[in-house]
Design an enzyme around this catalytic site. Structure first.
Site, PDB file in Angstrom:
ATOM      1  N   ARG A  38       0.807  -1.216   0.000  1.00 49.28           N
ATOM      2  CA  ARG A  38       0.000   0.000   0.000  1.00 49.28           C
ATOM      3  C   ARG A  38       0.840   1.266   0.000  1.00 49.28           C
ATOM      4  O   ARG A  38       0.660   2.127  -0.852  1.00 49.28           O
ATOM      5  CB  ARG A  38      -0.925   0.013   1.216  1.00 49.28           C
ATOM      6  N   HIS A  84      -7.903  -4.903  -7.849  1.00 58.58           N
ATOM      7  CA  HIS A  84      -7.729  -4.139  -6.611  1.00 58.58           C
ATOM      8  C   HIS A  84      -9.055  -4.087  -5.857  1.00 58.58           C
ATOM      9  O   HIS A  84      -9.849  -3.157  -6.040  1.00 58.58           O
ATOM     10  CB  HIS A  84      -7.256  -2.728  -6.957  1.00 58.58           C
ATOM     11  N   TYR A 128     -18.226  11.506 -14.986  1.00 58.40           N
ATOM     12  CA  TYR A 128     -18.150  12.682 -15.849  1.00 58.40           C
ATOM     13  C   TYR A 128     -16.812  12.808 -16.580  1.00 58.40           C
ATOM     14  O   TYR A 128     -16.694  13.641 -17.471  1.00 58.40           O
ATOM     15  CB  TYR A 128     -18.376  13.960 -15.038  1.00 58.40           C
TER      16      TYR A 128
END
Length: 767
Positions: A38, A84, A128
């Protein structure tokens, strides 16, 4: 109630272990997962797992730089579903950052739509925006189809993902990285790709290149937002040598002439990761609180490029002095820390030097080259095997056609035929080259390829092309074998590949030139804060409850002022905006206020406790204007005191400065300017004592010496005066009375004294 018998075949699922070990093992597992999967980037490709999976998923979606854009929601959904299994918001945020040219020096994602801006605005929702890969991101993944790196199963074992990217350039340093793991963190600034490749080429040629020579090639970070690096070279060299350090980064500015003696400062580049909107808010706050009186206004005229306008209060201000003040008080200058804590070989966290990071990349680059070369050898061998079968077909075309046409199992027949004894039925027998020993039989691969040939391939031109292809592959194969057998050839090939990347994405390419420049910070002259304030008269008003304000101009001291209900005036005096106002607290500390920073006089003011750290249980003993060179008499209620130089009472922080040391139950009684050569002290018991001022020591801090001895009570008041002129006070009727014959009350310091003269005020105060 009887207990049901337990089935002896079912064993209880209980396990006992010490709590310390149970928690320790689980926390260690969590910590390792955070560190490796991570927070820390891999030194080889400079990517964290989430970034690596985003790029790989986009590659699988065929989102090349020349392809059409795809919805970001589709991309983040594929990443989450296939590789993921975390929140789509986190994935989208990570992907959006890779598209922000103000955060990433070399963007890996080409975004279309609102992906945020330098003001700190967030990207639009993923539904968007659209995205695709950039050309430099493709360079990171070049070789994935050629077995350049290992693959591992994804989280559910249905797909495979790369363990590390092939990385055509040192991406870790090019784009930098930051992250916080468990017990460790990393923070790496971005660098210029052209300079990084120069450093890599130098290390290939000279593995023992000195650190100083390496830093000559890579002089420092290159931030996406530009700016000026003012860190000394010796400090930069030490940071790169140890892997830890920091870089001072300033905004880029210039003076713009407006004509007629007017000018303004234009800021065109701000430090890395500073939000422009927050910076403007901070500058506006400095103006409002008058912490930078030289600055009159700040204005944002930015469009696609940054353009901040800083207007000086007066045109006679030195621009360097103004910017020096802003550098100290705002994020126009900051320190970017360096902590190159990375994963070596994807497993071991280590704080690496610049040389070690580049060496890790070069070693990875060499391993990728070897794996790609071996993969290419396997492909060439496979193709040569097929080509040999095709050539045999052309040499024995009639026999091959007969077998295919009449044999029930042509594949087995082709493999069983001894083609070494056959010859070509053609007019040009001189062109015939018999197969080498052991090559008379076709393999299964060759037979399958022959059966899959198209009839249109059975022409003379195709035969010549096959022979030319075979010869070219043989030459390539020999070159690959030489490459794998020679370390020198491998490093030469790596250097050539890096030079090609440098040519494509280096300083000659769009956006490849260095943005951050270097300069010397210089020693900014410390200008007294008062010198930067416009000198104006004010009237300081402080109430009994500690509400303070400053009215413009010198208001009549006997004029009526408004206060909050239950409050009344206590201090009222004339001052100037450049004056330091000294507040003496009953806790023995002194605090400093600046006249220019006092709240305006339109309202009731503000509590002074918001401006200085005066405890709630401490009272304001006195409030006065600081005058350099004066002496002050300070004393406690216990009757201890000393002479304090006024230069020692100025405090630099809100916490103030401890001057009079008082024990529990004792407070500061007074602090007054010294005038004269004698001291008069009166206690709560109305006994007065007069002694020479010379008997008091001059100190900067302490408890002091005993002024007067008491059996009951403590010090009520003290003053200084000229002994020859006598001691004055106001009697109960308000008339001033002066006593010149003080022989009755004169005695040694620390004695009890005698009862005050007749007519002395009932409150035991001299004033």
């Amino acid at each position: 109630m009887t207990k049901a018998p337990q089935d002896p075949k079912i064993e209880p699922q209980e396990h006992s272990e010490p709590l310390r070990r149970a928690i320790g093992e689980r926390y260690l597992t969590y910590a390792l997962s955070t560190i490796m999967h991570r927070a820390l980037p891999d030194a080889r490709d400079g990517l964290k797992p989430v970034h690596r999976r985003i790029l790989f998923a986009m590659r699988e979606l065929k989102l090349s730089p020349t392809s059409a854009f795809r919805k970001s929601a589709k991309i983040s959904g594929d990443v989450m579903g296939n590789y993921h299994p975390h929140g789509d918001a986190a994935i989208y945020d990570a992907m959006a950052r890779l598209a922000q040219d103000f955060n990433v020096r070399y963007p890996l994602v080409d975004g279309q739509g609102n992906f945020g801006n330098i003001d700190g605005d967030n990207p639009a929702a993923s539904r968007y925006t659209e995205a695709r890969l950039t050309a430099i991101a493709e360079a990171l993944m070049e070789g994935l189809a050629e077995n350049a790196v290992d693959f591992r199963p994804n989280y559910d074992g249905t797909l495979e993902e790369p363990v590390v990217m092939p990385a055509a350039f040192p991406h870790l340093l090019a784009n930098g990285s930051s992250g916080i793991a468990v017990g460790m963190a990393t923070n790496i600034p971005p660098h210029n790709l052209h300079e990084l490749i120069d450093g890599c080429l130098a290390l290939i040629k000279h593995p023992d290149l000195p650190d100083a020579a390496l830093v000559d090639l890579i002089p420092g970070p290159d931030f996406p937002t530009g700016g000026v690096i003012v860190e000394p070279r010796a400090s930069i060299l030490d940071s790169y040598r140890t892997g830890r350090g920091s870089f001072r980064l300033r905004a880029r500015w210039a003076v713009e002439d407006l004509g007629r003696g007017q000018w303004q400062i234009v800021v065109t580049e701000i430090p890395y990761q500073v939000q422009k909107s927050k910076l403007i808010e901070r500058l506006a706050e400095l103006i409002q609180t008058k912490k930078t009186p030289l600055l009159a206004d700040v204005r944002d005229e930015s469009t696609a490029d940054v353009r901040l306008i800083l207007e000086p209060r007066v045109r006679t201000v030195d621009p360097d002095m103004l910017m020096g003040t802003l550098f100290r008080n705002s994020d126009l200058e900051l320190r970017f820390s360096l902590n190159m804590n990375v994963l070596i070989d994807g497993r071991t966290p280590k704080v690496c030097s610049l040389r070690e990071v580049l060496r890790a990349f070069l070693d990875h680059k060499r391993e990728v080259l070897q794996r790609r070369s071996r993969h290419r050898l396997e492909k060439i061998d496979h193709r040569l095997e097929i080509l040999e079968g095709f050539i045999i077909t052309f040499l024995n075309l009639d026999r091959v056609i007969d077998i295919i046409r009449y044999d029930a199992d042509p594949k087995r027949a082709l493999m069983a035929e001894d083609w070494g004894k056959k010859h070509r039925r053609a007019t040009s027998e001189k062109d015939y080259v018999p197969p080498a020993p052991g090559e008379g039989e076709l393999t299964e691969v060759q037979a399958e390829a022959i059966l899959n040939m198209r009839l249109r391939s059975l022409r003379r031109l195709e035969e010549l092309e096959l022979i030319a292809e075979r010869d070219a592959l043989m030459v390539e194969r020999a070159g690959l074998e030489d490459l794998l057998a020679s370390d020198a050839l491998q490093w030469k090939r790596i250097g050539k590949d890096l030079a090609e990347v440098q040519k494509t994405f280096g300083k000659a390419s769009k956006g490849g030139a260095r943005r951050s420049t270097f300069a010397e910070a210089g020693e900014a002259e410390e200008v007294p804060y008062e010198a930067m304030i416009e000198r104006e008269p004010i009237t300081v008003i402080c109430s009994k409850m500690g509400w303070i304000r400053a009215m413009k101009g010198h208001v009549a001291l006997d004029s009526e002022q408004k206060f909050k209900d239950g409050d009344e005036g206590r201090f009222l005096f004339h001052a100037e905006t450049t004056d330091r106002i000294i507040l003496i607290g009953s806790n023995g500390r002194v605090y400093t206020l600046l006249g220019a920073n006092l709240p305006g006089g339109r309202g009731m003011g503000e509590p002074v406790r918001l401006m200085v750290d005066l405890p709630n249980d401490a009272e304001i003993i006195d409030l006065m204007i600081h005058r350099p060179g004066l002496k002050l008499l300070i004393a406690s209620t216990a009757g201890d005191g000393f002479v304090l130089p006024s230069d020692e009472v100025v405090a630099q922080t809100k916490a103030g400065k401890q001057v009079l040391v008082v024990r529990e139950g004792v407070k500061t009684a007074l602090c007054r300017p010294v005038k004269g050569d004698a001291v008069a002290v009166v206690g709560d018991n109305r006994k007065m004592l007069v002694f020479p001022l010379a008997d008091l020591p001059e100190m900067a801090r302490g408890k002091g010496v005993r002024l007067q001895k008491y059996k009951d009570g403590g010090l009520a008041d003290a003053t200084t005066f000229v002994l020859a002129q006598g001691l004055s006070w106001k009697d109960p009727a308000g008339r001033t009375r002066t006593e010149t014959d003080l022989a009755e009350w004169q005695a040694a310091r620390a004695t009890a004294g005698r009862m005050a003269p007749r007519g002395f005020p009932r409150d035991n105060r001299f004033t």
